[in-house]
Structure formats: structure tokens, C-alpha cells
Design a protein around this motif. Structure first.
Motif, PDB file in Angstrom:
ATOM      1  N   TRP A   1       0.829  -1.210   0.000  1.00 30.76           N
ATOM      2  CA  TRP A   1       0.000   0.000   0.000  1.00 30.76           C
ATOM      3  C   TRP A   1       0.863   1.260   0.000  1.00 30.76           C
ATOM      4  O   TRP A   1       0.589   2.211  -0.738  1.00 30.76           O
ATOM      5  CB  TRP A   1      -0.943   0.032   1.200  1.00 30.76           C
ATOM      6  N   LEU A   2       1.893   1.288   0.833  1.00 30.93           N
ATOM      7  CA  LEU A   2       2.735   2.476   0.915  1.00 30.93           C
ATOM      8  C   LEU A   2       3.365   2.840  -0.428  1.00 30.93           C
ATOM      9  O   LEU A   2       3.614   4.016  -0.707  1.00 30.93           O
ATOM     10  CB  LEU A   2       3.843   2.266   1.952  1.00 30.93           C
ATOM     11  N   THR A   3       3.633   1.837  -1.254  1.00 31.04           N
ATOM     12  CA  THR A   3       4.277   2.085  -2.541  1.00 31.04           C
ATOM     13  C   THR A   3       3.290   2.041  -3.706  1.00 31.04           C
ATOM     14  O   THR A   3       3.703   2.011  -4.865  1.00 31.04           O
ATOM     15  CB  THR A   3       5.410   1.075  -2.781  1.00 31.04           C
ATOM     16  N   SER A   4       2.013   2.067  -3.386  1.00 33.97           N
ATOM     17  CA  SER A   4       0.990   2.046  -4.431  1.00 33.97           C
ATOM     18  C   SER A   4       0.585   3.462  -4.827  1.00 33.97           C
ATOM     19  O   SER A   4       0.879   4.440  -4.133  1.00 33.97           O
ATOM     20  CB  SER A   4      -0.256   1.293  -3.945  1.00 33.97           C
ATOM     21  N   SER A   5      -0.140   3.560  -5.915  1.00 35.83           N
ATOM     22  CA  SER A   5      -0.647   4.862  -6.353  1.00 35.83           C
ATOM     23  C   SER A   5      -1.763   5.359  -5.437  1.00 35.83           C
ATOM     24  O   SER A   5      -2.156   6.528  -5.508  1.00 35.83           O
ATOM     25  CB  SER A   5      -1.153   4.774  -7.798  1.00 35.83           C
ATOM     26  N   ASP A   6      -2.285   4.486  -4.564  1.00 38.97           N
ATOM     27  CA  ASP A   6      -3.305   4.900  -3.604  1.00 38.97           C
ATOM     28  C   ASP A   6      -2.726   5.740  -2.476  1.00 38.97           C
ATOM     29  O   ASP A   6      -3.470   6.450  -1.790  1.00 38.97           O
ATOM     30  CB  ASP A   6      -3.997   3.677  -2.997  1.00 38.97           C
ATOM     31  N   ASN A   7      -1.423   5.643  -2.254  1.00 40.59           N
ATOM     32  CA  ASN A   7      -0.792   6.451  -1.216  1.00 40.59           C
ATOM     33  C   ASN A   7      -0.570   7.857  -1.766  1.00 40.59           C
ATOM     34  O   ASN A   7       0.369   8.119  -2.500  1.00 40.59           O
ATOM     35  CB  ASN A   7       0.542   5.837  -0.785  1.00 40.59           C
ATOM     36  N   LEU A   8      -1.445   8.754  -1.374  1.00 35.46           N
ATOM     37  CA  LEU A   8      -1.421  10.107  -1.917  1.00 35.46           C
ATOM     38  C   LEU A   8      -0.820  11.152  -0.980  1.00 35.46           C
ATOM     39  O   LEU A   8      -0.550  12.276  -1.407  1.00 35.46           O
ATOM     40  CB  LEU A   8      -2.846  10.537  -2.290  1.00 35.46           C
ATOM     41  N   PHE A   9      -0.598  10.799   0.320  1.00 36.49           N
ATOM     42  CA  PHE A   9      -0.201  11.866   1.244  1.00 36.49           C
ATOM     43  C   PHE A   9       0.654  11.378   2.418  1.00 36.49           C
ATOM     44  O   PHE A   9       0.881  12.129   3.363  1.00 36.49           O
ATOM     45  CB  PHE A   9      -1.468  12.544   1.777  1.00 36.49           C
ATOM     46  N   VAL A  10       1.117  10.143   2.364  1.00 36.17           N
ATOM     47  CA  VAL A  10       1.908   9.593   3.466  1.00 36.17           C
ATOM     48  C   VAL A  10       3.373   9.538   3.058  1.00 36.17           C
ATOM     49  O   VAL A  10       3.738   8.858   2.097  1.00 36.17           O
ATOM     50  CB  VAL A  10       1.446   8.170   3.853  1.00 36.17           C
ATOM     51  N   THR A  11       4.209  10.267   3.777  1.00 35.22           N
ATOM     52  CA  THR A  11       5.651  10.198   3.530  1.00 35.22           C
ATOM     53  C   THR A  11       6.394  10.576   4.810  1.00 35.22           C
ATOM     54  O   THR A  11       5.842  11.239   5.697  1.00 35.22           O
ATOM     55  CB  THR A  11       6.072  11.108   2.364  1.00 35.22           C
ATOM     56  N   GLY A  12       7.630  10.144   4.924  1.00 32.24           N
ATOM     57  CA  GLY A  12       8.453  10.467   6.072  1.00 32.24           C
ATOM     58  C   GLY A  12       8.051   9.757   7.351  1.00 32.24           C
ATOM     59  O   GLY A  12       8.474  10.154   8.445  1.00 32.24           O
ATOM     60  N   GLN A  13       7.273   8.680   7.241  1.00 29.07           N
ATOM     61  CA  GLN A  13       6.754   8.010   8.425  1.00 29.07           C
ATOM     62  C   GLN A  13       7.498   6.707   8.736  1.00 29.07           C
ATOM     63  O   GLN A  13       7.942   6.005   7.829  1.00 29.07           O
ATOM     64  CB  GLN A  13       5.264   7.704   8.245  1.00 29.07           C
ATOM     65  N   ILE A  14       7.618   6.419  10.034  1.00 29.48           N
ATOM     66  CA  ILE A  14       8.104   5.122  10.501  1.00 29.48           C
ATOM     67  C   ILE A  14       6.882   4.415  11.068  1.00 29.48           C
ATOM     68  O   ILE A  14       6.391   4.763  12.151  1.00 29.48           O
ATOM     69  CB  ILE A  14       9.188   5.265  11.585  1.00 29.48           C
ATOM     70  N   ILE A  15       6.353   3.461  10.356  1.00 31.22           N
ATOM     71  CA  ILE A  15       5.096   2.824  10.731  1.00 31.22           C
ATOM     72  C   ILE A  15       5.385   1.487  11.409  1.00 31.22           C
ATOM     73  O   ILE A  15       5.913   0.558  10.787  1.00 31.22           O
ATOM     74  CB  ILE A  15       4.196   2.627   9.501  1.00 31.22           C
ATOM     75  N   TYR A  16       5.040   1.401  12.691  1.00 29.26           N
ATOM     76  CA  TYR A  16       5.269   0.174  13.452  1.00 29.26           C
ATOM     77  C   TYR A  16       4.188  -0.841  13.119  1.00 29.26           C
ATOM     78  O   TYR A  16       2.993  -0.548  13.185  1.00 29.26           O
ATOM     79  CB  TYR A  16       5.274   0.476  14.951  1.00 29.26           C
ATOM     80  N   ILE A  17       4.622  -2.037  12.755  1.00 33.57           N
ATOM     81  CA  ILE A  17       3.701  -3.134  12.473  1.00 33.57           C
ATOM     82  C   ILE A  17       4.141  -4.284  13.367  1.00 33.57           C
ATOM     83  O   ILE A  17       4.948  -5.133  12.983  1.00 33.57           O
ATOM     84  CB  ILE A  17       3.666  -3.487  10.966  1.00 33.57           C
ATOM     85  N   ASP A  18       3.633  -4.252  14.619  1.00 29.21           N
ATOM     86  CA  ASP A  18       4.206  -5.076  15.678  1.00 29.21           C
ATOM     87  C   ASP A  18       3.192  -5.610  16.678  1.00 29.21           C
ATOM     88  O   ASP A  18       3.556  -6.022  17.781  1.00 29.21           O
ATOM     89  CB  ASP A  18       5.268  -4.262  16.428  1.00 29.21           C
ATOM     90  N   GLY A  19       1.917  -5.572  16.321  1.00 32.11           N
ATOM     91  CA  GLY A  19       0.899  -6.094  17.217  1.00 32.11           C
ATOM     92  C   GLY A  19       0.693  -5.265  18.476  1.00 32.11           C
ATOM     93  O   GLY A  19       0.064  -5.724  19.430  1.00 32.11           O
ATOM     94  N   GLY A  20       1.243  -4.050  18.510  1.00 26.53           N
ATOM     95  CA  GLY A  20       1.076  -3.173  19.662  1.00 26.53           C
ATOM     96  C   GLY A  20       2.290  -3.066  20.558  1.00 26.53           C
ATOM     97  O   GLY A  20       2.259  -2.374  21.584  1.00 26.53           O
ATOM     98  N   ALA A  21       3.399  -3.719  20.177  1.00 34.68           N
ATOM     99  CA  ALA A  21       4.584  -3.766  21.044  1.00 34.68           C
ATOM    100  C   ALA A  21       5.146  -2.385  21.341  1.00 34.68           C
ATOM    101  O   ALA A  21       5.457  -2.058  22.492  1.00 34.68           O
ATOM    102  CB  ALA A  21       5.657  -4.649  20.403  1.00 34.68           C
ATOM    103  N   GLU A  22       5.295  -1.560  20.321  1.00 35.17           N
ATOM    104  CA  GLU A  22       5.888  -0.232  20.530  1.00 35.17           C
ATOM    105  C   GLU A  22       5.012   0.630  21.425  1.00 35.17           C
ATOM    106  O   GLU A  22       5.513   1.366  22.293  1.00 35.17           O
ATOM    107  CB  GLU A  22       6.114   0.447  19.172  1.00 35.17           C
TER     108      GLU A  22
END
Length: 261
Positions: free
Chosen positions: A232-253
Motif C-alpha cells: 500500500w505504501l508504494t501504491s498509487s493509492d498512497n497520496l499523502f503519506v511520507t516520512g513516516q516510521i510505521i510500526y507493524i508489531d501487534g502493539g509492542a511499541e
């Protein structure tokens, strides 16, 4: 619309799952790895990084819609620094002209949930100075011990420096200001040949629960979970998300530092 992607680390783990996801969505994918890939190179070396750019230019025809720097190694010495930071940055910088030539260009890297853990300040400084030789030498001098999950201060620092590089560069003239989105994902525990044996032992599960508790979907996720986010992040649907560190960790962070916004 069919897009062209390049994925490093394509032969296994998150990279392999990402290739499968993108191809199942009908896109063209150029895989990069040490073996079993469209481009076979060693990203820990300058020659390998240069070969990647040259071959990618030829195979893509001069334009790539999405670059995903997934390749990484989990060791407690210099290869982590060489591949995880310098190899990933060289991939992104080398292929940026091909992204700029494409429609709705996007890029993403794989960091780690571990970037919130203790790092080595001197190693971080050397990496961010761009002095690769000195950074590699210092990494080897640390002789860092690994925990039950295989993480070490060298690995953590190499992923932290990469995440910081993304944050600094995403809004720059070379990236955000010319329309290229640049983000990072920070996975928690992912099912792999390395983590499966850890999860099979009481000590390993206890270590993972201490450092990366995952109340949602845990204790570990299938690589496809990260692949879906990267897609999704690298798709054409991503119109406004950049510079983000997105945690995908089940809530650990969020458990480790609930006050952090």
C-alpha cells in the motif's frame, strides 16, 4: 494499472512475501537477492550496489514506480551495517532517478521495532557521517551479544540509522518535493526460519514477550502482514503519506512507550 517494482531481499521472508503480493495484484516485479532473483548482487559491496543500479536500469527500461529496500541481515557485526544501512541507502539513492522518471513514484524500507531499544551512539555517529569503513570496523569491535530473538546493538543501530535517514530525506528536494513518497515500516516479531525455533522454547517466548509483546495478532506475524503494508505504501493509492516510521508489531511499541506521540 500495472506498475513496475523493484524489491531487494526478494528470495526470502518479507521480501519474498512482498514480491508475491505485488505479482498477485498484477504488477511487474524485479527481484534482487544473493541468489534466486532477477538481479543477483551483494549489497554489502560497492560493486554489488553499482551492479544493481545498472541492471535495474536495463530491466526496467528506465523507470520504476516503486522501490522496496527490504534486504537485511540480523547479525551482531559489520554485515548488519553494510547491508541494513549502507546497502539500503545506496539502493534508494541509486534508483531515485528511475523513480523520478515514473508515474506516482513511491519507496519504502524495512526498519525494525527494535529501533526503540538501546543503540550504540558511536556507531550511529559513524554511520550517519557516511564513513562506512570506520562504521564497519567499529561494529566488529563491539562483539555484541545477541538476545534470544537474535537482535543486538549493532543490528538495532543499523536499523535506527536507516529510519533516521528516511525521516531526514523524505521531505527533501530529491524526494518529497519532486513527488516521491519515502517511508519505513518497523516490524515486530515476524515468523521466519530464525524466529520459529525461538518461539518453540519457553526462554525464547519469554524474551519476545518482554521486548516485543504483541497483544494484537501475536506473538508473531506472517511476513504477508508486512508485505500488505509495503504494497500500500508504494501504491498509487498512497497520496499523502511520507516520512513516516510505521510500526507493524501487534502493539509492542505502544506498550513499551505509551506516552510517545
Amino acid at each position: 494499472m500495472t506498475r513496475t517494482y523493484l524489491v531487494t531481499g526478494s528470495a526470502s521472508g518479507i521480501g519474498k512475501a512482498t514480491v508475491a503480493k505485488l505479482r498477485s495484484d498484477g504488477h511487474r516485479v524485479i527481484g534482487v537477492d544473493l541468489e534466486n532473483a532477477d538481479i543477483v548482487v551483494d549489497l554489502s559491496t560497492e560493486d554489488g550496489r553499482a551492479d544493481l543500479v545498472e541492471q535495474a536500469r536495463e530491466l526496467s527500461g528506465g523507470a520504476i514506480n516503486g522501490v522496496l529496500a527490504v534486504a537485511g541481515v540480523l547479525v551482531s557485526a559489520s554485515p548488519s551495517v553494510a547491508v541494513n544501512h549502507f546497502g539500503a541507502v545506496a539502493t534508494l539513492e541509486g534508483l531515485r532517478p528511475l523513480l523520478a522518471a515514473a508515474d506516482k513514484p513511491r519507496a519504502a524500507v524495512v526498519a525494525s521495532r527494535a529501533i526503540i531499544d538501546a543503540n550504540d551512539a558511536k556507531l550511529l555517529e559513524l554511520i550517519e557521517s557516511g564513513d562506512e569503513a570506520s562504521a564497519l570496523a567499529h561494529a566488529d569491535s563491539l562483539a555484541a551479544a545477541t538476545d534470544a530473538a537474535g537482535s543486538s546493538v549493532v543490528y538495532i543501530t543499523s536499523k535506527l540509522s536507516l529510519a533516521r535517514w528516511v525521516r531526514r530525506n523524505a521531505p527533501s528536494d530529491d524526494w518529497g518535493k519532486c513527488g516521491i513518497a519515502l517511508n519505513a515500516v518497523a516490524p515486530g516479531v515476524i515468523l521466519s526460519p530464525m524466529t520459529i525455533p525461538v518461539l518453540a522454547t519457553e526462554e525464547g517466548r519469554a524474551t519476545l514477550d518482554k521486548h516485543a509483546p504483541a497483544p494484537f495478532g501475536g506473538p508473531a506475524a506472517d511476513p504477508s502482514a508486512v508485505a500488505n503494508l509495503l504494497a500500500w505504501l508504494t501504491s498509487s493509492d498512497n497520496l499523502f503519506v511520507t516520512g513516516q516510521i510505521i510500526y507493524i508489531d501487534g502493539g509492542a511499541e505502544s506498550i513499551r512507550r505509551p506516552e510517545f506521540i
